[in-house]
Design a protein around this motif. Structure first.
Motif, PDB file in Angstrom:
ATOM      1  N   VAL A  38      -9.938  58.728 149.847  1.00  0.00           N
ATOM      2  CA  VAL A  38      -8.671  57.987 149.489  1.00  0.00           C
ATOM      3  C   VAL A  38      -7.803  58.574 148.399  1.00  0.00           C
ATOM      4  O   VAL A  38      -8.631  58.990 147.414  1.00  0.00           O
ATOM      5  N   ASN A  39      -6.531  58.798 148.139  1.00  0.00           N
ATOM      6  CA  ASN A  39      -5.913  59.477 147.323  1.00  0.00           C
ATOM      7  C   ASN A  39      -6.243  60.815 147.055  1.00  0.00           C
ATOM      8  O   ASN A  39      -6.554  61.454 145.921  1.00  0.00           O
ATOM      9  N   VAL A  40      -6.556  61.643 147.849  1.00  0.00           N
ATOM     10  CA  VAL A  40      -6.967  63.166 147.828  1.00  0.00           C
ATOM     11  C   VAL A  40      -5.779  63.900 147.660  1.00  0.00           C
ATOM     12  O   VAL A  40      -4.746  63.871 148.267  1.00  0.00           O
ATOM     13  N   ALA A  41      -5.975  64.714 146.680  1.00  0.00           N
ATOM     14  CA  ALA A  41      -5.093  65.905 146.217  1.00  0.00           C
ATOM     15  C   ALA A  41      -5.611  67.155 146.173  1.00  0.00           C
ATOM     16  O   ALA A  41      -6.868  67.410 146.295  1.00  0.00           O
ATOM     17  N   LYS A  42      -4.649  68.114 146.632  1.00  0.00           N
ATOM     18  CA  LYS A  42      -5.004  69.548 146.476  1.00  0.00           C
ATOM     19  C   LYS A  42      -4.926  70.163 145.197  1.00  0.00           C
ATOM     20  O   LYS A  42      -3.869  70.093 144.510  1.00  0.00           O
ATOM     21  N   LYS A  43      -6.016  70.764 144.838  1.00  0.00           N
ATOM     22  CA  LYS A  43      -5.884  71.291 143.538  1.00  0.00           C
ATOM     23  C   LYS A  43      -6.348  72.679 143.474  1.00  0.00           C
ATOM     24  O   LYS A  43      -7.326  73.157 144.386  1.00  0.00           O
ATOM     25  N   HIS A  44      -5.595  73.626 142.895  1.00  0.00           N
ATOM     26  CA  HIS A  44      -5.599  75.072 142.922  1.00  0.00           C
ATOM     27  C   HIS A  44      -6.713  75.548 141.636  1.00  0.00           C
ATOM     28  O   HIS A  44      -6.639  75.123 140.613  1.00  0.00           O
ATOM     29  N   VAL A  45      -7.985  75.905 141.969  1.00  0.00           N
ATOM     30  CA  VAL A  45      -9.117  76.233 141.221  1.00  0.00           C
ATOM     31  C   VAL A  45      -9.174  77.912 141.090  1.00  0.00           C
ATOM     32  O   VAL A  45      -9.199  78.446 141.883  1.00  0.00           O
ATOM     33  N   ARG A  46      -9.652  78.233 139.653  1.00  0.00           N
ATOM     34  CA  ARG A  46      -9.751  79.541 139.559  1.00  0.00           C
ATOM     35  C   ARG A  46     -11.060  79.945 139.468  1.00  0.00           C
ATOM     36  O   ARG A  46     -11.912  79.145 139.117  1.00  0.00           O
ATOM     37  N   PRO A  49     -16.570  84.327 138.729  1.00  0.00           N
ATOM     38  CA  PRO A  49     -17.630  85.561 139.282  1.00  0.00           C
ATOM     39  C   PRO A  49     -18.846  85.341 138.663  1.00  0.00           C
ATOM     40  O   PRO A  49     -19.977  85.409 139.243  1.00  0.00           O
ATOM     41  N   GLN A  50     -18.925  85.134 137.358  1.00  0.00           N
ATOM     42  CA  GLN A  50     -20.254  84.823 136.678  1.00  0.00           C
ATOM     43  C   GLN A  50     -20.967  83.999 136.998  1.00  0.00           C
ATOM     44  O   GLN A  50     -22.340  83.984 137.159  1.00  0.00           O
ATOM     45  N   ALA A  51     -20.356  82.805 137.324  1.00  0.00           N
ATOM     46  CA  ALA A  51     -21.104  81.700 137.669  1.00  0.00           C
ATOM     47  C   ALA A  51     -21.463  81.433 139.300  1.00  0.00           C
ATOM     48  O   ALA A  51     -21.888  80.543 139.856  1.00  0.00           O
ATOM     49  N   GLY A  52     -20.707  82.414 140.007  1.00  0.00           N
ATOM     50  CA  GLY A  52     -20.866  82.554 141.310  1.00  0.00           C
ATOM     51  C   GLY A  52     -19.855  81.391 142.026  1.00  0.00           C
ATOM     52  O   GLY A  52     -19.974  81.026 143.277  1.00  0.00           O
ATOM     53  N   GLU A  53     -18.824  81.049 141.503  1.00  0.00           N
ATOM     54  CA  GLU A  53     -18.075  79.747 142.014  1.00  0.00           C
ATOM     55  C   GLU A  53     -16.598  80.600 142.676  1.00  0.00           C
ATOM     56  O   GLU A  53     -16.020  81.539 141.864  1.00  0.00           O
ATOM     57  N   PRO A  54     -16.275  80.124 143.825  1.00  0.00           N
ATOM     58  CA  PRO A  54     -15.317  81.000 144.385  1.00  0.00           C
ATOM     59  C   PRO A  54     -13.924  80.050 144.195  1.00  0.00           C
ATOM     60  O   PRO A  54     -14.304  78.917 143.781  1.00  0.00           O
ATOM     61  N   GLY A  55     -13.051  80.718 144.078  1.00  0.00           N
ATOM     62  CA  GLY A  55     -11.501  80.291 143.747  1.00  0.00           C
ATOM     63  C   GLY A  55     -10.784  79.734 144.825  1.00  0.00           C
ATOM     64  O   GLY A  55     -11.451  79.894 146.110  1.00  0.00           O
ATOM     65  N   GLY A  56      -9.733  79.138 145.013  1.00  0.00           N
ATOM     66  CA  GLY A  56      -8.938  78.639 146.172  1.00  0.00           C
ATOM     67  C   GLY A  56      -8.441  77.349 146.003  1.00  0.00           C
ATOM     68  O   GLY A  56      -8.207  76.760 144.888  1.00  0.00           O
ATOM     69  N   ILE A  57      -8.084  76.818 147.090  1.00  0.00           N
ATOM     70  CA  ILE A  57      -7.463  75.265 146.988  1.00  0.00           C
ATOM     71  C   ILE A  57      -8.603  74.329 147.353  1.00  0.00           C
ATOM     72  O   ILE A  57      -9.345  74.509 148.308  1.00  0.00           O
ATOM     73  N   VAL A  58      -8.828  73.453 146.774  1.00  0.00           N
ATOM     74  CA  VAL A  58      -9.678  72.511 146.925  1.00  0.00           C
ATOM     75  C   VAL A  58      -9.286  71.224 146.897  1.00  0.00           C
ATOM     76  O   VAL A  58      -8.137  70.577 146.347  1.00  0.00           O
ATOM     77  N   ASP A  59      -9.886  70.280 147.733  1.00  0.00           N
ATOM     78  CA  ASP A  59      -9.522  68.706 148.126  1.00  0.00           C
ATOM     79  C   ASP A  59     -10.393  68.123 146.843  1.00  0.00           C
ATOM     80  O   ASP A  59     -11.410  68.056 146.830  1.00  0.00           O
ATOM     81  N   LYS A  60      -9.393  67.095 146.001  1.00  0.00           N
ATOM     82  CA  LYS A  60     -10.085  66.224 144.848  1.00  0.00           C
ATOM     83  C   LYS A  60      -9.754  64.947 145.051  1.00  0.00           C
ATOM     84  O   LYS A  60      -8.621  64.715 145.160  1.00  0.00           O
ATOM     85  N   ASN A  61     -10.718  64.181 145.169  1.00  0.00           N
ATOM     86  CA  ASN A  61     -10.408  62.783 145.115  1.00  0.00           C
ATOM     87  C   ASN A  61     -10.043  62.185 143.774  1.00  0.00           C
ATOM     88  O   ASN A  61     -10.530  62.422 142.689  1.00  0.00           O
ATOM     89  N   MET A  62      -8.791  61.615 143.829  1.00  0.00           N
ATOM     90  CA  MET A  62      -8.146  61.138 142.255  1.00  0.00           C
ATOM     91  C   MET A  62      -8.363  59.863 142.202  1.00  0.00           C
ATOM     92  O   MET A  62      -8.345  59.170 143.046  1.00  0.00           O
ATOM     93  N   PRO A  63      -8.035  59.312 140.868  1.00  0.00           N
ATOM     94  CA  PRO A  63      -8.344  57.938 140.618  1.00  0.00           C
ATOM     95  C   PRO A  63      -7.430  56.911 141.384  1.00  0.00           C
ATOM     96  O   PRO A  63      -6.041  57.272 141.469  1.00  0.00           O
ATOM     97  N   ILE A  64      -7.562  55.747 141.680  1.00  0.00           N
ATOM     98  CA  ILE A  64      -6.372  54.482 142.186  1.00  0.00           C
ATOM     99  C   ILE A  64      -6.807  53.390 141.334  1.00  0.00           C
ATOM    100  O   ILE A  64      -7.791  53.300 140.938  1.00  0.00           O
ATOM    101  N   HIS A  65      -5.664  52.757 141.163  1.00  0.00           N
ATOM    102  CA  HIS A  65      -5.686  51.605 140.322  1.00  0.00           C
ATOM    103  C   HIS A  65      -6.585  50.427 141.035  1.00  0.00           C
ATOM    104  O   HIS A  65      -6.293  50.326 142.438  1.00  0.00           O
TER     105      HIS A  65
END
Length: 102
Positions: A38-46, A49-65
């Motif tokens: 619920v309340n999912v937003a698209k976040k652009h993530v950098r 490479p040192q930690a092996g984390e890929p970049g791109g667009i990630v779906d993230k659950n945002m807070p709701i009241h």
């Protein structure tokens, strides 16, 4: 004692995700919570490479009241208000519509 806790099944009653239901993943504070799917937003993530984390667009659950959700009652298949009462010296939550313990 909070009326909605982590792990509860809730249904959204207002907003863009009205009618959707999910499980509470986290309580941010007294007023905000994160609900699964619920309340999912698209976040652009950098990428990192040192930690092996890929970049791109990630779906993230945002807070709701917390006022925009209600606890889901499986007996009535609707959102329901919650009250408190003491049973055997313990404080328990119950659904207001049918007086059953949560």
């Amino acid at each position: 004692m909070m009326k909605i806790r982590k792990g509860d099944e809730v249904i959204v009653v207002t907003g863009k995700d009205k009618g959707r239901q999910g499980t509470v993943l986290e309580l941010i504070d007294q007023e905000k919570l994160i609900v699964e799917g619920v309340n999912v937003a698209k976040k652009h993530v950098r990428g990192n490479p040192q930690a092996g984390e890929p970049g791109g667009i990630v779906d993230k659950n945002m807070p709701i009241h917390i006022s925009n959700v209600m606890l889901f009652n499986p007996k009535t298949n609707k959102g329901d208000r919650v009250g408190f009462r003491t049973e055997d010296g313990k404080k328990v939550r119950f659904f207001k519509s049918n007086n059953e313990a949560v």
